[in-house]
Scaffold this active site. Structure first.
Site, PDB file in Angstrom:
ATOM      1  N   HIS A   1      19.795   8.795   6.782  1.00 33.25           N
ATOM      2  CA  HIS A   1      19.901   8.496   8.207  1.00 33.25           C
ATOM      3  C   HIS A   1      21.246   8.871   8.826  1.00 33.25           C
ATOM      4  O   HIS A   1      21.507   8.570   9.997  1.00 33.25           O
ATOM      5  CB  HIS A   1      19.642   6.998   8.430  1.00 33.25           C
ATOM      6  CG  HIS A   1      19.015   6.681   9.735  1.00 33.25           C
ATOM      7  ND1 HIS A   1      19.618   5.866  10.673  1.00 33.25           N
ATOM      8  CD2 HIS A   1      17.831   7.073  10.271  1.00 33.25           C
ATOM      9  CE1 HIS A   1      18.828   5.767  11.729  1.00 33.25           C
ATOM     10  NE2 HIS A   1      17.740   6.482  11.508  1.00 33.25           N
TER      11      HIS A   1
ATOM     12  N   LYS B   1      24.267  10.920  10.648  1.00 42.50           N
ATOM     13  CA  LYS B   1      24.355  11.929  11.707  1.00 42.50           C
ATOM     14  C   LYS B   1      25.821  12.284  11.863  1.00 42.50           C
ATOM     15  O   LYS B   1      26.538  11.669  12.656  1.00 42.50           O
ATOM     16  CB  LYS B   1      23.812  11.414  13.037  1.00 42.50           C
ATOM     17  CG  LYS B   1      22.349  10.988  13.004  1.00 42.50           C
ATOM     18  CD  LYS B   1      22.230   9.498  13.142  1.00 42.50           C
ATOM     19  CE  LYS B   1      20.774   9.066  13.160  1.00 42.50           C
ATOM     20  NZ  LYS B   1      20.655   7.587  13.139  1.00 42.50           N
TER      21      LYS B   1
ATOM     22  N   ASP C   1      35.470  22.800   9.548  1.00 41.74           N
ATOM     23  CA  ASP C   1      36.680  23.339   8.918  1.00 41.74           C
ATOM     24  C   ASP C   1      37.441  22.290   8.110  1.00 41.74           C
ATOM     25  O   ASP C   1      38.654  22.408   7.919  1.00 41.74           O
ATOM     26  CB  ASP C   1      37.614  23.953   9.975  1.00 41.74           C
ATOM     27  CG  ASP C   1      37.028  25.222  10.589  1.00 41.74           C
ATOM     28  OD1 ASP C   1      36.195  25.864   9.921  1.00 41.74           O
ATOM     29  OD2 ASP C   1      37.396  25.538  11.730  1.00 41.74           O
TER      30      ASP C   1
END
Length: 213
Positions: free
Chosen positions: A151, A153, A158
């Site tokens: 779940h 996100k 870089d």
């Protein structure tokens, strides 16, 4: 007794130290102005946002004539930040169906950015998912093989900037839901998210999958 010129000899080390001190002072001053010029990344984005044109961001140089508003929004700022990646992108996202964000990821790949994606096994094959397109383009994708959702996100650009919040990378999240994203280069935050990504990347290595539990 010291020779008559002993005072001159004794002064030499102090002159050397004086020059060294001057060099150190100049170095510290240079570092000060270097860090002063370098602005820390601190940004918060809120959604939903109205539907706007993002073509000029994804295809620099084109003159889009569509009827959508060509205005700045949280989505355009997210795309601008994402497209600044020059070397690596680690993306860990529950569900990914936004065509605009998928185009941005593919554009980064075309520029030589190394991209790795972790997603949820249940939603990677959902209608509208962009995961198949990313895989077809040669981007490495791994997914969970557990009953719980993957779940997370977040994205790490870089290895220096993290983007995280409640928002899935979907059109519904961007245009309909109340969502938020935080973008930061705080070193401790970036390190923590990188460590979590690497931990999951290793855990979700296909050699560890149990196809016949």
């Amino acid at each position: 007794m010291f020779p008559s010129n002993s005072s001159m000899l004794c002064a030499v080390p102090w002159r050397i130290l004086g020059l060294a001190g001057l060099g150190l002072a100049l170095t510290l001053e240079s570092l000060y102005w270097l860090f002063k010029r370098r602005r820390s990344v601190r940004e918060v984005l809120f959604f939903p946002v109205p539907l706007t044109c993002t073509e000029p961001l994804l295809y620099p140089g084109i003159k889009c004539q569509c009827r959508l508003p060509h205005t700045e929004s949280a989505l355009s700022r997210l795309l601008r930040r994402l497209l600044r990646a020059q070397r690596t992108l680690e993306l860990c996202v529950f569900t990914f169906s936004s065509e605009s964000l998928a185009r941005a990821v593919l554009l980064l790949q075309s520029r030589g950015v190394r991209i790795r994606v972790i997603t949820d096994s249940d939603y990677m094959a959902a209608t509208g998912s962009q995961i198949g397109n990313l895989r077809s383009a040669g981007i490495l994708v791994r997914h969970n093989q557990t009953s719980g959702f993957m779940h997370h996100k977040f994205a790490v650009l870089d290895r220096t900037v993290v983007i995280t919040g409640s928002m899935n990378w979907t059109s519904q999240a961007i245009q309909t839901n109340r969502e938020n994203l935080i973008i930061t280069d705080d070193r401790s935050c970036v390190t923590a998210y990188l460590e979590e990504f690497e931990r999951l990347w290793k855990e979700y290595d296909p050699v560890n999958y149990d196809f016949c539990p």
